[in-house]
Structures are given as C-alpha cells and as structure tokens.
Design an enzyme around this catalytic site. Structure first.
Site, PDB file in Angstrom:
ATOM      1  N   ARG A 165      32.612  43.312  35.629  1.00  0.00           N
ATOM      2  CA  ARG A 165      33.588  44.166  36.316  1.00  0.00           C
ATOM      3  C   ARG A 165      34.519  43.359  37.217  1.00  0.00           C
ATOM      4  NH1 ARG A 165      35.218  47.629  40.255  1.00  0.00           N
ATOM      5  NH2 ARG A 165      35.961  49.625  39.473  1.00  0.00           N
ATOM      6  N   LYS A 166      33.975  42.479  38.024  1.00  0.00           N
ATOM      7  CA  LYS A 166      34.825  41.690  38.924  1.00  0.00           C
ATOM      8  C   LYS A 166      35.824  40.832  38.137  1.00  0.00           C
ATOM      9  CE  LYS A 166      34.777  38.767  43.029  1.00  0.00           C
ATOM     10  NZ  LYS A 166      35.415  37.495  42.711  1.00  0.00           N
TER      11      LYS A 166
END
Length: 136
Positions: free
Chosen positions: A95-96
């Site tokens: 996600r990051k």
C-alpha cells in the site's frame, strides 16, 4: 455486521482477479499495463482491508493498528486459511509504495503478486463467505 458492505466489496474480486490474470498472461511492460496493474493491486489491498475492518468491527475482534494487523487478526480468527496469511500480508505491505511512493513504482515490471493474487483473491472471497455462513 454490515454484510451488505462486505458483499459489495467481495463482488469486486472477480474483476480484479480476471484483470490480474490477463495482465500476467499477456504482459508486455507497457505504461497502460503498468498503470492497470497498479490499480488492480491497489483495489486488491483496499478490498481485503475493508472486508477485514468490517469483520473486525462486526465480530468485535481486537482493534487493528495497521493494515498488516487487519490481516493478522482476521487470519487468527480463521476468516481465511493460514496458507493465505503470507500472501495477504505481502499484499498490504504494497500500500505505501503504491499510494505514497507511486513515483518510484516500476511500471514496466510484472509484480509477482499479480500472478499469485489472480488465484488468491477468489479464494479469499470464498473463505470470507464461508466464514460468514459459519459464524452468523
């Protein structure tokens, strides 16, 4: 328990999985494919974590402090088979890079999870549906 919201999210999985399967089978490394892959991975992350959050709230499981925690908690509660834990944890760790460090993402490369998730996402959907049937 918001079963309707869980179902709406689970219903996105066949399209996500089909897209991943198509990308993996026909990968040429084009910008369009790279962007489609990013979006498919991002949707897979959001789907898994949204469903997990609804289950955690609905079944009053311990609070999650991170995306990885959502996967750990739902895995511990038997929402999905233990053999999915590593793959789903690896997924949410993307996600990051996808959302915050998108400018560094290697769009020309087929990410290994794209291949894996084409099969894991439908299995996750089925596992959640079976979990809800058992628990409700």
């Amino acid at each position: 328990m918001n079963r309707e919201q869980i179902a709406v999210r689970l219903d996105t999985i066949p399209d996500i999985a089909t897209t991943m399967q198509s990308l993996a089978a026909n990968w040429q490394g084009t910008m369009l494919e790279g962007l489609a892959q990013e979006r498919a991975l991002h949707l897979a992350i959001e789907t898994v974590t949204d469903v997990g959050s609804f289950l955690i709230d609905g079944f009053i499981m311990r609070d999650a402090s991170s995306y990885e925690d959502i996967i750990e908690i739902t895995g511990e509660e038997g929402v999905f088979p233990s053999d999915m834990l590593e793959t789903l944890t690896e997924l949410v760790k993307l996600r990051k890079p996808l959302v915050q460090d998108y400018f560094k993402w290697q769009r020309s490369d087929l990410h290994p999870l794209t291949v894996t998730l084409a099969a894991v996402m439908p299995a996750f959907k089925l596992a959640v549906e079976q979990y809800l049937e058992r628990e409700l």
